[in-house]
Scaffold this active site. Structure first.
Site, PDB file in Angstrom:
ATOM      1  N   GLU B 280       0.826  -1.202   0.000  1.00 54.23           N
ATOM      2  CA  GLU B 280       0.000   0.000   0.000  1.00 54.23           C
ATOM      3  C   GLU B 280       0.868   1.264   0.000  1.00 54.23           C
ATOM      4  OE1 GLU B 280      -3.384  -0.599   2.403  1.00 54.23           O
ATOM      5  OE2 GLU B 280      -4.083   1.468   2.240  1.00 54.23           O
ATOM      6  N   GLU B 283       2.079   1.636  -3.414  1.00 52.55           N
ATOM      7  CA  GLU B 283       0.988   2.073  -4.298  1.00 52.55           C
ATOM      8  C   GLU B 283       0.768   3.572  -4.152  1.00 52.55           C
ATOM      9  OE1 GLU B 283      -2.843   0.232  -3.632  1.00 52.55           O
ATOM     10  OE2 GLU B 283      -3.791   1.456  -5.193  1.00 52.55           O
ATOM     11  N   CYS B 300      -8.492  -1.930   3.978  1.00 51.64           N
ATOM     12  CA  CYS B 300      -8.411  -3.156   4.798  1.00 51.64           C
ATOM     13  C   CYS B 300      -9.683  -3.482   5.554  1.00 51.64           C
ATOM     14  CB  CYS B 300      -7.245  -3.121   5.765  1.00 51.64           C
ATOM     15  SG  CYS B 300      -6.449  -1.579   5.926  1.00 51.64           S
ATOM     16  N   SER B 320      -7.467   1.998  -2.537  1.00 53.45           N
ATOM     17  CA  SER B 320      -6.257   1.213  -2.801  1.00 53.45           C
ATOM     18  C   SER B 320      -6.649  -0.158  -3.327  1.00 53.45           C
ATOM     19  CB  SER B 320      -5.460   1.068  -1.505  1.00 53.45           C
ATOM     20  OG  SER B 320      -4.599  -0.048  -1.591  1.00 53.45           O
ATOM     21  N   LYS B 359     -15.562  -9.662   7.914  1.00 52.68           N
ATOM     22  CA  LYS B 359     -14.473 -10.485   7.369  1.00 52.68           C
ATOM     23  C   LYS B 359     -14.997 -11.814   6.831  1.00 52.68           C
ATOM     24  CE  LYS B 359     -10.737  -7.987   7.971  1.00 52.68           C
ATOM     25  NZ  LYS B 359      -9.942  -7.559   6.833  1.00 52.68           N
ATOM     26  N   GLU B 362     -16.016 -10.949   3.425  1.00 49.75           N
ATOM     27  CA  GLU B 362     -14.849 -10.698   2.581  1.00 49.75           C
ATOM     28  C   GLU B 362     -14.231 -12.016   2.105  1.00 49.75           C
ATOM     29  OE1 GLU B 362     -11.083  -7.729   3.011  1.00 49.75           O
ATOM     30  OE2 GLU B 362     -11.149  -9.349   4.464  1.00 49.75           O
ATOM     31  N   GLU B 367     -14.119 -13.284  -5.857  1.00 48.12           N
ATOM     32  CA  GLU B 367     -12.826 -12.931  -6.468  1.00 48.12           C
ATOM     33  C   GLU B 367     -11.643 -13.233  -5.545  1.00 48.12           C
ATOM     34  OE1 GLU B 367     -15.195 -10.826  -5.573  1.00 48.12           O
ATOM     35  OE2 GLU B 367     -14.417  -8.962  -4.704  1.00 48.12           O
ATOM     36  N   CYS B 504     -10.641  -1.566  14.300  1.00 45.49           N
ATOM     37  CA  CYS B 504     -10.958  -2.994  14.472  1.00 45.49           C
ATOM     38  C   CYS B 504     -11.131  -3.403  15.926  1.00 45.49           C
ATOM     39  CB  CYS B 504      -9.875  -3.854  13.845  1.00 45.49           C
ATOM     40  SG  CYS B 504      -9.564  -3.412  12.151  1.00 45.49           S
TER      41      CYS B 504
END
Ligand SMILES: Cc1cc2nc3c(=O)[nH]c(=O)nc-3n(C[C@H](O)[C@H](O)[C@H](O)COP(=O)(O)O)c2cc1C
Ligand code: SF4
Ligand code: SF4
Ligand code: SF4
Ligand code: SF4
Ligand code: FES
Ligand code: FES
Lengths: 426, 577, 158
Positions: B280, B283, B300, B320, B359, B362, B367, B504
């Protein structure tokens, strides 16, 4: 003493007579507004305080004090709201005022707005009264055209932007904070009080909320003076009251009576008594949220304090007469079903208490109830009265509790057995 | 502070005048029952179990919504109060399935605790017969309306704290239901599965889909090589499940527990958090140097990703392309680790322990299979992890310390920061600063991005150039941030967004009873973990150096691109026409 | 049906969150089936920039807002005590028999929907019912049939 002479009427009562703007002005309409606008607001507030006018929406709060609380608030953006939600079953006096004397109401709103310094206001009318909404809309238009509403009223610099706001079928929206939420586009659930609307009302601004009848009294008080008004009623209940009389009497309809008259007199003088060969069994006073009163208590005078002493709630002033052919339990059931439909479901005692009560009352009517169910009814109803969030739940058990006091025998006779039969419902 | 004197059950006490009766009683040793009340939320006053008697007031009053006043005489113990409270609780219970023994909230349920406290032994009143359908349409959350006590706490979490607007109280009277519109299931609406409603719920009416049984199954399957990763925030919260004080740090006990549960390898999401910073950070530099879309926004937090996909899809180019640490871990576990250990990828099962409910969503995204398999197989929340430890009969307090395994176990202080709001930003700045300037960063703490404020911003000097950054946590703040960017307000280069309040550590999968105070304690502990790490910058992690040297080659390289980066989907269809 | 062009009935400047209840009522009035459709709920939500659930919570609270399509004429029978005591049950039964529907239902030809309503403020002429915006009081079953027949006749000639 208990007859009101014609010149002392606050409301010109002739069934089906509509008083238009011209007619109203011919009667001296809008002279009170003119008079009020010529003085400082405090002068009129003093007059209302002195008159002893109390709210006609149910809670009987002194109107002058409410006006003063809004007036004195530091926040200068203030609102006025006229509570025309009239949802209390058996009540039709606000409908009467708005259909027959809309201009007197609006004059009262304008004076009240001036007193509290509000320049924007709403008349919250229930959706079930479309013809009333129409009439009010026309009246507002006519007044704006006549320079009696809108900008710069009568050239005094005072402006009032007044709108009709339609309810959408919720009895609870008559409760002032629920009503405000409703105007704000939310569901009509009540809010935590304090803060009261006088401090933090519509969109958080100080707001005066009054009942239609309360506001429609104001022009006459300003016009004829507080002393005259106070002379009409009793010491702590001044003026007159509109009574919505229905049920088992010969004449039903609206009656304007001075405070101090007894319920028995109202039923006789205006209602023409019970139907032939019938007798009064119970009188429901104050609509669905009111109590059931046995004949022996009907000598109580219409007076806030005296009624409170014996547990009668005058409420909206609805009087609904039940004669000896009627079942008390069936009538109580009608109210329970009404509240079960209208509860907002926010708080436990009201939502769940009504669910339980509804089931038990049904058992009584189906002859499936046990003696212990009487105790359960009492327990739930008292918890509802004591612990509910808002006035709806607090009043929802009134007719039930009073019926358990005055007509307990009917419940006892309806019980099938004495066993403490809890299991069957599990 | 002004005080008033009140009389509580016959005892004169002096209390702060701003307190409610409920709070004043608590400060003086009396716990008045309560259900709808939540310290972080508005007063709702709808359960009515907190009613008390105030002298001179006709009815009972709700102690949560009534402020104390000078001379107020309060009784919490009169027969009138006792009878009303008992009746109210019975009314709730009569409308409630009595399934405590098999309920997910058995032992953590506020209603159960209340019933036990009051010694309710017989629920009078008729039960409700119509069973409402349970919503288990998502792989994340379950809503059981039969257990809902209509307290409205989830509604506030969803609409005020998160401002997503999924759960509202619909209809009225006994028909009231707390659901999406038209009673739709959560999979039919744009719920982000953040689980903040779960944290708010006092009972078992909304909860995570429990996947512990599946984990037991794979652990018991000899053909499976089960590796586990555990997120940064879990080490400062799992101890609460065993009655230890909020904020207790139990990193090394946690690894021991995982080993005892039977996982074949115990790894750490903190490793892949360092990996995320490498990707990141680079990036970000790449976008700055090549005129890419800025500000760049972190990726994230899966609740946040689902949110932006539904509500601000036009902003997706800002996000990102880096996968979250959980997903980076899964992708390298089934490639790099498989290669290194010689265990075939198809036999590897990746389990993660997360503070987060989203999560689970996710991991199941179609994908997320760049390793050739579903990268992460099973996701457990902190609470489920706690349940497994209890089921195994492990005494958590007595566990010895142990270290995670190699090669996906080493981490830095920067990685630990991921658990707290502002942490990803701080971790990234530590690395980016050194990469850009070539100098050693002296003061590693970026105080401006720390703290509990909803939106924080800072200006960082990178080699003579001022770079503005901002941080938000909780979706209501994220929404405000998006509106700011759209209106051109605030010229930011890099933005960290976390879905949950506090980051989190305040995730929807954390132990019940999470409050703002507890969140703050966990954040303090996160900083302590960071301070005590021998290495505090991601790019200095030796295992990170190793993976780049032998496997990934370079950040943003071809392998990275395939395994560690992803694409997003416009999901506006559920929110608008 | 279903989607109404809301800007045909509400001025853009009045399109704000505070006006939600009036918007819902206007949308319902403009819909030939006398209700607020799901498409319209979604559209209102989008225009007010609030969630659909937020619109639905208001819409579902009020009993004069229907979330189901209704008939051309709405018949509402007052269900409160003054009317109940004066023969509401017979009036209701008469309507049910005449139209073949019960409370909450719509006739197959989508002409009538039957609902119950709270006190119409017409208790001095109980039992009372309301058909569309018109209140009818002091009803007998025979009169009730007459009123319904008249409405059906009038509609036929339209
Ligand atoms: C459940 C409930 C329903 C109410 N309905 C009405 C109503 O329909 N009209 C009304 O004027 N007041 C109603 N009230 C009283 C209002 O809350 C408020 O007290 C009143 O509008 C104040 O005006 P007043 O001071 O002029 O009486 C209701 C109160 C409750 C608790
Ligand atoms: S008492 Fe409670 S449930 Fe009943 S209407 Fe008031 S707030 Fe709603
Ligand atoms: S929600 Fe609580 S009270 Fe209800 S069944 Fe579960 S543990 Fe028991
Ligand atoms: S998971 Fe989050 S978005 Fe979904 S209903 Fe719960 S609080 Fe709302
Ligand atoms: S789901 Fe839980 S938090 Fe939401 S209203 Fe029901 S009991 Fe309260
Ligand atoms: S805690 Fe006070 S009413 Fe729920
Ligand atoms: S009770 Fe039927 S109109 Fe009032």
């Amino acid at each position: 003493m208990n007859k009101l002479s014609k010149e002392n009427y606050i409301f010109d009562i002739e069934p089906d007579k509509y008083i238009d703007l011209e007619g109203y002005r011919a009667m001296g309409g809008f002279s009170a507004l003119k008079k009020a606008l010529e003085n400082e607001p405090s002068v009129s507030i003093e007059e209302i305080k002195k008159s002893g006018l109390r709210g006609r929406g149910g809670a009987a709060f002194p109107t002058g004090i409410k006006l003063e609380m809004v007036r004195k608030n530091e926040e200068t953006k203030r609102y006025i709201v006229c509570n025309a939600d009239e949802g209390e079953p058996g009540t039709f006096k606000d409908r009467f005022i708005m259909r027959h004397l809309p201009y007197q109401l609006i004059e009262g709103i304008a004076i009240a707005a001036y007193m509290v310094g509000a320049s924007k206001g709403y008349i919250y009318v229930r959706h079930e009264y479309p013809e009333v909404q129409l009439k009010l809309r026309e009246s507002l238009e006519a007044l704006k055209n006549a320079g009696l509403l809108g900008n710069n009223i009568m050239g005094t610099g005072f402006s009032l932007d007044l709108h009709i706001f339609s309810g959408a079928g919720s009895y609870l929206c008559g409760e002032e904070t629920a009503l405000l939420s409703s105007i704000e586009g939310r569901k009509g659930r009540p809010r935590v009080k304090p803060p009261y609307p006088t401090q933090s009302g519509l969109w958080g601004k100080p707001t005066l909320i009054n009942n239609v009848e309360t506001l429609a009294n104001i022009p006459r008080i300003i016009e004829k003076g507080a002393d005259w008004y106070a002379s009409l009623g009793t010491e702590n209940s001044s003026g007159t009251k509109l009574i919505s009389l229905s049920g088992d009497v010969n004449n039903r309809g609206i009656a304007e009576v001075p405070f101090g008259i007894t319920f028995a007199e109202i039923i006789e003088q205006f209602g023409g008594g019970p139907l032939p060969r019938r007798s009064v069994k119970a009188v429901n006073i104050g609509g669905a949220s009111g109590v059931l009163v046995p004949p022996e208590m009907l000598d109580t005078p219409l007076d806030y304090n005296k009624c409170a002493e014996v547990g009668i709630t005058i409420g909206s002033g609805a009087i609904f007469v039940l004669d000896d052919t009627r079942s008390i339990i069936k009538n109580v059931q009608n109210r329970v079903k009404f509240f079960l439909h209208e509860s907002c479901g926010k708080c436990t005692p009201c939502r769940e208490g009504l669910r339980q009560i509804d089931g038990i009352v049904e058992d009584f009517l189906e002859e499936k109830a046990a003696k212990s169910d009487i105790e359960s009814l009492e327990r739930y109803a008292v918890t509802m009265q004591q612990a509910s969030f808002c006035g709806l739940g607090q009043a929802a058990g009134n007719s039930l509790v009073s019926s358990l006091v005055h007509y307990r025998k009917e419940y006892e006779e309806a019980c099938v057995n004495d066993t403490d039969d809890v299991e069957k419902k599990a | 502070m002004q005080t008033v004197q009140i009389n509580l059950n016959g005892r004169d006490v002096v209390v702060n005048e701003d307190l409610s009766i409920l709070e004043a009683a608590k400060a003086n040793g009396i716990r008045i029952p309560s259900l709808c009340n939540h310290t972080d939320q508005d007063v709702k006053a709808n359960c009515r179990v907190c009613v008390v008697e105030v002298e001179g007031v006709r009815n009972l009053v709700a102690s949560c919504s009534t402020k104390v006043a000078e001379g107020m005489k309060i009784r919490t113990d009169s027969p009138r109060v006792r009878s009303a409270v008992r009746t109210v609780v019975e009314l709730i219970l009569a409308d409630h399935p009595q399934e405590c023994l098999t309920c997910i909230r058995n032992g953590t349920c506020e209603l159960q605790e209340l019933s036990q406290r009051l010694g309710i032994s017989n629920v009078r009143g008729r039960k409700r017969h119509d069973k409402l359908p349970i919503d288990d349409s998502t792989n994340v959350l379950v809503r059981d309306p039969n257990k809902c006590i209509k307290c409205g706490r989830c509604v506030e979490a969803c609409n005020n704290i998160q401002q997503v607007g999924i759960l509202f109280t619909h209809y009225r009277s006994t028909d009231v239901q707390i659901t999406p519109e038209y009673g739709k299931s959560l999979s039919e609406v744009a719920c982000v599965l953040c689980g903040q409603c779960v944290l708010a719920c006092p009972v078992g009416a909304i909860y995570e889909k429990d996947n512990t049984a599946e984990v037991w199954d794979v652990i018991g399957d000899p053909k499976k090589h089960v590796v586990v990763q555990v997120a940064p925030a879990v080490r400062v919260s799992i101890a609460e499940e065993f009655g230890m004080p909020p904020g207790s740090i139990s990193t090394l006990k946690m690894f021991s527990a995982l080993r005892m549960l039977g996982f074949d390898r115990v790894f750490d999401t903190n490793f892949s958090a360092d990996l995320t910073i490498m990707e990141e950070g680079n990036e970000l530099l790449h976008r700055i140097q090549n005129g890419g879309v800025l500000p760049m926004i972190t990726s994230c937090s899966p609740g946040w990703i689902k949110y932006i996909e539904h509500y601000y899809p036009e902003m997706l180019p800002h996000v990102s392309s880096c996968k979250s640490p959980q997903q980076m871990f899964g992708a390298v576990a089934k490639t790099y680790y498989a290669e290194k250990s010689g265990v075939p990828a198809e036999d590897i099962c990746v389990v993660s322990i997360m503070p987060c409910t989203a999560k689970k969503y996710e991991a199941a995204r179609p994908e997320m299979n760049d390793s050739g398999f579903q990268d992460v197989d099973i996701v457990l929340t902190t609470r489920e992890f706690g349940r497994m430890i209890k089921q195994a009969g492990i005494e958590f307090d007595d566990l010895p310390d142990s270290e995670p395994d190699s090669p996906l176990g080493k981490s830095t202080g920067a990685a630990a920061l991921f658990g707290a709001t502002g942490g990803v930003m701080e971790a990234a700045l530590r690395t980016v600063y050194e990469v850009v300037t070539g100098e050693t960063l002296e003061k590693m703490e970026f105080e401006d991005v720390r703290g509990f404020e909803g939106i924080k911003s800072a200006s960082v000097n990178l080699a003579g150039q001022n770079v503005n950054v901002a941080v938000s946590h909780g979706l209501s703040n994220a929404k405000q941030m998006m509106e700011m960017i759209k209106s051109g307000e605030g010229d930011y280069t890099f933005i960290e967004v976390m879905c949950c309040p506090g980051g989190c550590i305040g995730g929807g999968g954390q132990p019940y009873g999470t409050t703002t105070d507890i969140r703050k304690k966990r954040i303090e502990s996160i900083y302590e973990v960071d301070r005590n790490m021998p290495i505090r910058k991601s790019h200095e992690n030796p295992e990170i150096k190793e993976i780049y040297e032998y496997f990934l080659i370079a950040p943003l390289g071809e392998k990275s691109h395939k395994l560690l980066h992803t694409k997003y989907t416009d999901r506006k269809n559920l929110t608008a026409k | 049906m279903g989607i109404t062009n809301i800007y045909n009935i509400i001025e853009p400047k009045d399109m704000n969150k505070n006006a939600l209840l009036q918007i819902l009522l206007s949308v319902q009035d403009a819909d030939p089936r006398n209700y607020v459709s799901e498409e319209n709920i979604n559209q209102i939500a989008q225009m007010l920039n609030v969630s659909r659930s937020r619109v639905y919570t208001t819409a579902s609270f009020y009993s004069e807002i229907s979330l189901k399509p209704r008939g051309f004429h709405l018949i509402r029978v007052c269900s409160n005590a003054p009317c109940e005591n004066d023969g509401k049950a017979e009036i209701l039964k008469t309507i049910e028999k005449t139209l073949g529907i019960t409370i909450g239902e719509t006739t197959k030809d989508e002409f009538f929907t039957l609902e119950s309503v709270n006190c119409l403020g017409a208790c001095y002429m109980s039992p009372a019912i309301k058909i569309d915006d018109q209140v009818y009081g002091n009803l007998t079953p025979k009169e009730t049939i007459g009123i319904l027949k008249n409405i059906m006749e009038a509609d036929k000639h339209e």
